[in-house]
Design a protein around this motif. Sequence first.
Motif, PDB file in Angstrom:
ATOM      1  N   UNK A  67       0.821  -1.206   0.000  1.00  0.00           N
ATOM      2  CA  UNK A  67       0.000   0.000   0.000  1.00  0.00           C
ATOM      3  C   UNK A  67       0.861   1.265   0.000  1.00  0.00           C
ATOM      4  N   UNK A  68       1.991   1.217   0.685  1.00  0.00           N
ATOM      5  CA  UNK A  68       2.881   2.377   0.737  1.00  0.00           C
ATOM      6  C   UNK A  68       4.168   2.155  -0.050  1.00  0.00           C
ATOM      7  N   UNK A  69       4.246   1.059  -0.812  1.00  0.00           N
ATOM      8  CA  UNK A  69       5.433   0.716  -1.613  1.00  0.00           C
ATOM      9  C   UNK A  69       6.691   0.788  -0.758  1.00  0.00           C
ATOM     10  N   UNK A  70       6.664   0.006   0.335  1.00  0.00           N
ATOM     11  CA  UNK A  70       7.765   0.089   1.307  1.00  0.00           C
ATOM     12  C   UNK A  70       8.051  -1.275   1.910  1.00  0.00           C
ATOM     13  N   UNK A  71       9.263  -1.420   2.429  1.00  0.00           N
ATOM     14  CA  UNK A  71       9.625  -2.570   3.251  1.00  0.00           C
ATOM     15  C   UNK A  71       9.377  -2.182   4.710  1.00  0.00           C
TER      16      UNK A  71
ATOM     17  N   UNK B 263      10.446   1.936  -1.108  1.00  0.00           N
ATOM     18  CA  UNK B 263      11.213   1.320  -2.196  1.00  0.00           C
ATOM     19  C   UNK B 263      10.424   1.549  -3.479  1.00  0.00           C
ATOM     20  N   UNK B 264      10.968   2.325  -4.380  1.00  0.00           N
ATOM     21  CA  UNK B 264      10.259   2.658  -5.611  1.00  0.00           C
ATOM     22  C   UNK B 264       9.962   1.397  -6.422  1.00  0.00           C
ATOM     23  N   UNK B 265       8.692   1.234  -6.788  1.00  0.00           N
ATOM     24  CA  UNK B 265       8.272   0.082  -7.581  1.00  0.00           C
ATOM     25  C   UNK B 265       7.892  -1.139  -6.775  1.00  0.00           C
ATOM     26  N   UNK B 266       8.012  -1.079  -5.459  1.00  0.00           N
ATOM     27  CA  UNK B 266       7.731  -2.263  -4.632  1.00  0.00           C
ATOM     28  C   UNK B 266       6.253  -2.650  -4.652  1.00  0.00           C
ATOM     29  N   UNK B 267       5.373  -1.691  -4.885  1.00  0.00           N
ATOM     30  CA  UNK B 267       3.934  -1.989  -4.880  1.00  0.00           C
ATOM     31  C   UNK B 267       3.560  -2.975  -5.983  1.00  0.00           C
ATOM     32  N   UNK B 268       4.252  -2.902  -7.124  1.00  0.00           N
ATOM     33  CA  UNK B 268       3.925  -3.793  -8.246  1.00  0.00           C
ATOM     34  C   UNK B 268       4.900  -4.959  -8.395  1.00  0.00           C
ATOM     35  N   UNK B 269       6.022  -4.920  -7.677  1.00  0.00           N
ATOM     36  CA  UNK B 269       7.052  -5.951  -7.857  1.00  0.00           C
ATOM     37  C   UNK B 269       6.648  -7.262  -7.213  1.00  0.00           C
ATOM     38  N   UNK B 270       7.107  -8.367  -7.789  1.00  0.00           N
ATOM     39  CA  UNK B 270       6.874  -9.664  -7.173  1.00  0.00           C
ATOM     40  C   UNK B 270       7.655  -9.793  -5.874  1.00  0.00           C
ATOM     41  N   UNK B 271       8.940  -9.445  -5.930  1.00  0.00           N
ATOM     42  CA  UNK B 271       9.793  -9.619  -4.748  1.00  0.00           C
ATOM     43  C   UNK B 271      10.780  -8.462  -4.623  1.00  0.00           C
TER      44      UNK B 271
END
Length: 275
Positions: free
Chosen positions: A131-135, A176-184
């Motif tokens: 939701x926030x594209x973050x770890x 982390x930019x792109x984490x919302x759509x990334x698999x891992x």
Amino acid sequence: MRALPCALIGALAFTFAAAPALAQTELEQAESAYLEVDFESTRDHALEALREGGHPPEELVRIYQLLGTASSLMGEEDAARDYFVRMLGIDRDAQLDESVPPRARNPYLEARGIWAARQGRLSISTGLDRASSAVRVELRDPTDMARRVRLAARLEGQAEYNQQEYQSQSVLAVPVEGAAEADRVEYYVEIVDMHGNVLLAEGSPFAPRVVGRVPSGGGGAEGEAGGGRVTFFEEPLFWILVGVGVLAAGAVTAAVIVDQRSSVALQTGISFGVD
């Protein structure tokens, strides 16, 4: 005139031979002083090693061990206990050298008692917050020594890590930019003290941890995993296959036993019934 170059060569040779001894680190000097039974110098060099920072967890444990042991042998039991509490906060299984006499072990035993009464240990857990594209990093610090959190992350398949550092908190969301759509997402994380020494590390640039989607292994839906990649041995499919294998083996064994009993009965005319 020829003697002068020879003298210079001799002096240079002596300088280069002595250089490694002059280049000892503070921790190495503390170790040397400890072997020479110079406990005041052991403490002083170990304190300098602590303050210079940059030590990994195993070295930091040794620094606190030297500080605690030297302080105890100098009669400074309160300080020794505090150093041992910090040592055990990093590594709960740390032990004293066998060379430490019984009279100097009391502060260490008191420190173990303190940790036996406390709940939890220094640890972190991670997850992917799409939701926030973050770890997300959750920190548990009963030692109260953590001051900074360093996290480096990249989308799986990328070459470069994005490194960030934050003041320590119980919960952090590191974008982390792109984490919302990334698999891992691959990452490694370090918890550091006020001097920049590493209290706890998970993963490394060459062996990162992974958060994100983990294939189910059966072509079905994918799930989210936190704190590292789920191995095949943790998959439900693995344990289903194991169960089927055990049942099949049991059935074959039972059939062989029945067949053998039938053969014995036919050959001897004696029944070995188990009813």
